[in-house]
Design an enzyme around this catalytic site. Sequence first.
Site, PDB file in Angstrom:
ATOM      1  N   ASN A  92      35.679  45.129  26.405  1.00  0.00           N
ATOM      2  CA  ASN A  92      34.993  43.828  26.415  1.00  0.00           C
ATOM      3  C   ASN A  92      34.011  43.647  27.581  1.00  0.00           C
ATOM      4  O   ASN A  92      33.056  42.900  27.481  1.00  0.00           O
ATOM      5  CB  ASN A  92      36.043  42.710  26.465  1.00  0.00           C
ATOM      6  CG  ASN A  92      35.425  41.343  26.543  1.00  0.00           C
ATOM      7  OD1 ASN A  92      34.796  40.887  25.600  1.00  0.00           O
ATOM      8  ND2 ASN A  92      35.557  40.692  27.695  1.00  0.00           N
ATOM      9  N   ASP A 154      30.586  40.595  30.933  1.00  0.00           N
ATOM     10  CA  ASP A 154      30.923  40.885  29.538  1.00  0.00           C
ATOM     11  C   ASP A 154      29.848  41.755  28.907  1.00  0.00           C
ATOM     12  O   ASP A 154      28.655  41.554  29.160  1.00  0.00           O
ATOM     13  CB  ASP A 154      30.973  39.582  28.734  1.00  0.00           C
ATOM     14  CG  ASP A 154      32.355  38.984  28.715  1.00  0.00           C
ATOM     15  OD1 ASP A 154      32.857  38.653  29.802  1.00  0.00           O
ATOM     16  OD2 ASP A 154      32.925  38.857  27.613  1.00  0.00           O
ATOM     17  N   ASP A 184      42.266  46.160  24.536  1.00  0.00           N
ATOM     18  CA  ASP A 184      42.367  45.027  25.450  1.00  0.00           C
ATOM     19  C   ASP A 184      41.470  43.874  24.965  1.00  0.00           C
ATOM     20  O   ASP A 184      40.384  44.095  24.427  1.00  0.00           O
ATOM     21  CB  ASP A 184      41.884  45.501  26.833  1.00  0.00           C
ATOM     22  CG  ASP A 184      42.015  44.447  27.901  1.00  0.00           C
ATOM     23  OD1 ASP A 184      43.157  44.053  28.193  1.00  0.00           O
ATOM     24  OD2 ASP A 184      40.978  44.013  28.448  1.00  0.00           O
ATOM     25  N   HIS A 188      38.014  38.754  22.419  1.00  0.00           N
ATOM     26  CA  HIS A 188      36.936  38.336  23.326  1.00  0.00           C
ATOM     27  C   HIS A 188      35.606  39.055  23.115  1.00  0.00           C
ATOM     28  O   HIS A 188      34.638  38.754  23.809  1.00  0.00           O
ATOM     29  CB  HIS A 188      37.376  38.538  24.782  1.00  0.00           C
ATOM     30  CG  HIS A 188      38.512  37.637  25.166  1.00  0.00           C
ATOM     31  ND1 HIS A 188      38.338  36.302  25.414  1.00  0.00           N
ATOM     32  CD2 HIS A 188      39.836  37.870  25.299  1.00  0.00           C
ATOM     33  CE1 HIS A 188      39.506  35.741  25.715  1.00  0.00           C
ATOM     34  NE2 HIS A 188      40.434  36.685  25.646  1.00  0.00           N
ATOM     35  N   GLU A 229      45.585  43.622  21.480  1.00  0.00           N
ATOM     36  CA  GLU A 229      46.048  42.553  22.353  1.00  0.00           C
ATOM     37  C   GLU A 229      45.280  41.280  22.011  1.00  0.00           C
ATOM     38  O   GLU A 229      44.117  41.111  22.382  1.00  0.00           O
ATOM     39  CB  GLU A 229      45.813  42.908  23.832  1.00  0.00           C
ATOM     40  CG  GLU A 229      46.507  41.928  24.753  1.00  0.00           C
ATOM     41  CD  GLU A 229      45.638  41.303  25.825  1.00  0.00           C
ATOM     42  OE1 GLU A 229      46.175  40.611  26.691  1.00  0.00           O
ATOM     43  OE2 GLU A 229      44.408  41.505  25.800  1.00  0.00           O
TER      44      GLU A 229
HETATM   45  C1  ACG Z   1      44.063  41.376  29.169  1.00  0.00           C
HETATM   46  C2  ACG Z   1      44.805  42.313  30.113  1.00  0.00           C
HETATM   47  C3  ACG Z   1      44.640  41.815  31.525  1.00  0.00           C
HETATM   48  C4  ACG Z   1      43.200  42.004  31.923  1.00  0.00           C
HETATM   49  C5  ACG Z   1      42.269  41.577  30.875  1.00  0.00           C
HETATM   50  C6  ACG Z   1      40.837  41.725  31.142  1.00  0.00           C
HETATM   51  C7  ACG Z   1      42.673  41.284  29.592  1.00  0.00           C
HETATM   52  O1  ACG Z   1      46.117  42.465  29.700  1.00  0.00           O
HETATM   53  O2  ACG Z   1      45.466  42.459  32.451  1.00  0.00           O
HETATM   54  O3  ACG Z   1      42.969  41.273  33.137  1.00  0.00           O
HETATM   55  O4  ACG Z   1      40.565  43.092  30.963  1.00  0.00           O
HETATM   56  C8  ACG Z   1      43.664  36.021  28.383  1.00  0.00           C
HETATM   57  C9  ACG Z   1      43.057  37.061  27.486  1.00  0.00           C
HETATM   58  C10 ACG Z   1      43.838  38.361  27.525  1.00  0.00           C
HETATM   59  C11 ACG Z   1      44.000  38.821  28.969  1.00  0.00           C
HETATM   60  C12 ACG Z   1      44.683  37.707  29.759  1.00  0.00           C
HETATM   61  C13 ACG Z   1      44.849  38.040  31.230  1.00  0.00           C
HETATM   62  N1  ACG Z   1      44.756  40.066  29.048  1.00  0.00           N
HETATM   63  O5  ACG Z   1      42.988  36.572  26.156  1.00  0.00           O
HETATM   64  O6  ACG Z   1      43.124  39.323  26.793  1.00  0.00           O
HETATM   65  O7  ACG Z   1      43.869  36.525  29.685  1.00  0.00           O
HETATM   66  C14 ACG Z   1      46.215  31.635  26.889  1.00  0.00           C
HETATM   67  C15 ACG Z   1      44.937  32.135  26.236  1.00  0.00           C
HETATM   68  C16 ACG Z   1      44.859  33.653  26.311  1.00  0.00           C
HETATM   69  C17 ACG Z   1      44.966  34.094  27.765  1.00  0.00           C
HETATM   70  C18 ACG Z   1      46.287  33.613  28.327  1.00  0.00           C
HETATM   71  C19 ACG Z   1      46.345  34.007  29.798  1.00  0.00           C
HETATM   72  O8  ACG Z   1      44.896  31.743  24.877  1.00  0.00           O
HETATM   73  O9  ACG Z   1      43.628  34.084  25.787  1.00  0.00           O
HETATM   74  O10 ACG Z   1      44.890  35.551  27.831  1.00  0.00           O
HETATM   75  O11 ACG Z   1      46.350  32.158  28.201  1.00  0.00           O
HETATM   76  O12 ACG Z   1      47.052  33.176  30.529  1.00  0.00           O
HETATM   77  C20 ACG Z   1      50.631  30.325  24.220  1.00  0.00           C
HETATM   78  C21 ACG Z   1      49.307  30.213  23.477  1.00  0.00           C
HETATM   79  C22 ACG Z   1      48.299  31.206  24.077  1.00  0.00           C
HETATM   80  C23 ACG Z   1      48.200  31.025  25.588  1.00  0.00           C
HETATM   81  C24 ACG Z   1      49.582  31.206  26.167  1.00  0.00           C
HETATM   82  C25 ACG Z   1      49.601  31.101  27.703  1.00  0.00           C
HETATM   83  O13 ACG Z   1      51.252  31.524  23.866  1.00  0.00           O
HETATM   84  O14 ACG Z   1      49.494  30.543  22.114  1.00  0.00           O
HETATM   85  O15 ACG Z   1      47.030  30.984  23.503  1.00  0.00           O
HETATM   86  O16 ACG Z   1      47.332  32.046  26.082  1.00  0.00           O
HETATM   87  O17 ACG Z   1      50.487  30.250  25.630  1.00  0.00           O
HETATM   88  O18 ACG Z   1      49.177  29.850  28.084  1.00  0.00           O
HETATM   89  C26 ACG Z   1      42.764  42.036  34.284  1.00  0.00           C
HETATM   90  C27 ACG Z   1      43.343  41.303  35.492  1.00  0.00           C
HETATM   91  C28 ACG Z   1      42.572  40.045  35.765  1.00  0.00           C
HETATM   92  C29 ACG Z   1      41.094  40.393  35.959  1.00  0.00           C
HETATM   93  C30 ACG Z   1      40.604  41.154  34.724  1.00  0.00           C
HETATM   94  C31 ACG Z   1      39.203  41.660  34.877  1.00  0.00           C
HETATM   95  O19 ACG Z   1      44.709  41.031  35.233  1.00  0.00           O
HETATM   96  O20 ACG Z   1      43.068  39.444  36.944  1.00  0.00           O
HETATM   97  O21 ACG Z   1      40.339  39.233  36.107  1.00  0.00           O
HETATM   98  O22 ACG Z   1      41.410  42.292  34.467  1.00  0.00           O
END
Ligand code: ACG
Length: 479
Positions: A92, A154, A184, A188, A229
């Site tokens: 992404n 991005d 990953d 997005h 994911e």
């Molecule tokens: C992946 C990896 C992660 C990585 C990245 C970026 C993506 O595993 O280690 O970060 O390469 C979002 C994204 C995921 C992402 C995480 C970290 N994970 O969608 O792809 O962030 C909500 C949102 C989600 C969000 C989540 C995060 O909807 O989109 O994930 O919050 O807190 C219920 C709801 C659900 C909600 C949850 C939690 O389940 O249904 O929607 O999710 O509650 O509230 C890495 C590092 C980062 C760095 C990045 C570049 O870890 O620090 O910035 O790389």
Amino acid sequence: MYYELLLRSFFDGNGDGIGDLKGATEKLKYIKETGFDGIWLMPIMSSTSYHGYSVTDFYKINPLYGTVKELQEFLNKAHELEMKVILDVPLNHVSVTSRWFLKALDGEKPYEDWFLWLENEEWFKAKRPWDDQPVWSEKKGKIFYCLFGSSCPDLNYDSETLNEEAKRILKYWLELGLDGFRFDAAKHIHDFSIEKGICEYQHEKNIQFWKNMCESCKEYKEDTIFVSEVWDDPDIVNKYSEIFGIGFNFPLSYVIKESVLKESPEHFSQNMKHVAFNAFDKERKYESGIFVTNHDMTRLVSELKTKEKALLAISILLSLPGIPFIYYGEEMGMKGIYNELANEQQLEPFMWYEIGYGIGQTEWKAYSANPPFSYESFEIQSINTDSYYNQFKKILYFRNKFEYLIRNSYIEKIKIENNLLFIYSCFNDEKFATVHNLNKYKKHYRFSSDNIVKINGLANIKGNEVFIYPNSSILVREL
Ligand code: ACG
């Protein structure tokens, strides 16, 4: 069953204190013997970040992790041990220091088209959907889109040349011998609406993108494994997972942990309808990637507070159909609290030695949640038959031994009786149930069958009568 592996923290093969491919190759046997037949390698490409999700060059292995030859040795050995290896590919975005982005900043084609630049002042108001963080940043007077922070611009997959490049990247890793990918941030790829000037997931467009990627991989390797994911609600997870074959079931991870923490079988049965439940149906179109924690979450023992509860969560997890994923160190009961701003605690070095150092011990960061001399190291736990590691291993062994827990089984119903949680499943024509005690007290139950085995914890089994102790699980067959 997959082991999620962060090389940096696992085993050091060259004495620089940082885990690498050479070290992990030496420890493949450990992973296999613990009960895994697959490895999810977190990103190994060259990167400026410790977690590896901001890549500087998709075709290069991080030199700290080793060489192409060492990767091939790792893969050969894994394959000899009949283990599959999938690679995490964060397609992404890239690192702000990547050659692609630097050239784009200089206006060089086609790289300039590979990023999204601010064209309308109104777009600047857009915020990240789940926490309202800003999504634009500036370099050399140019403003670029960066949902995961200013260090990771991005990529803009409206560019056809970039789509072709992504296919080349995937093919490159397949040619090196990888068995598949963990994709990953799959939702997005297209998550900014140019028409509306806001962050908005373009699910249909994303799905088309991933279909193209998967088809291109399959042309080269028909049986490529894909895991997506998509951290979202079940209806969204469903949309994507069919393309990939395996989709992580995030809602399930919450339901299991919350039910165990609340000691509430009702919570489990009521909330299972909010998980991607059709992934446990007979006619399912994909397998759930089932897990309780990953690198973006607090570790299990820290979350559930006691080891007994953590083991119960694992035995509930491993009673379900699907493909399990276990984060490295969970088998040792390692601790670590997720913190978005400094998410390093749950990435700590694997605890091989009681004194905290020795051959292969990784030391890229100091211990914090998992200190030496805590009787939690592998050295101590491996020789103690009642250790967390050995109990965990028994649950894995149980799942591996009872094939019908894994293949083609499906959940028929979930019920609660005598405050015990019953998960009724079928495999071919055989019916079976796993029964879990989430309460504080021992529970008695008389079953219609005396074909009963313990999965985890303590259970007094006499014929068809059982006393199940707190945090314990059993399996009942021939119902
Ligand atoms: C992946 C990896 C992660 C990585 C990245 C970026 C993506 O595993 O280690 O970060 O390469 C979002 C994204 C995921 C992402 C995480 C970290 N994970 O969608 O792809 O962030 C909500 C949102 C989600 C969000 C989540 C995060 O909807 O989109 O994930 O919050 O807190 C219920 C709801 C659900 C909600 C949850 C939690 O389940 O249904 O929607 O999710 O509650 O509230 C890495 C590092 C980062 C760095 C990045 C570049 O870890 O620090 O910035 O790389």
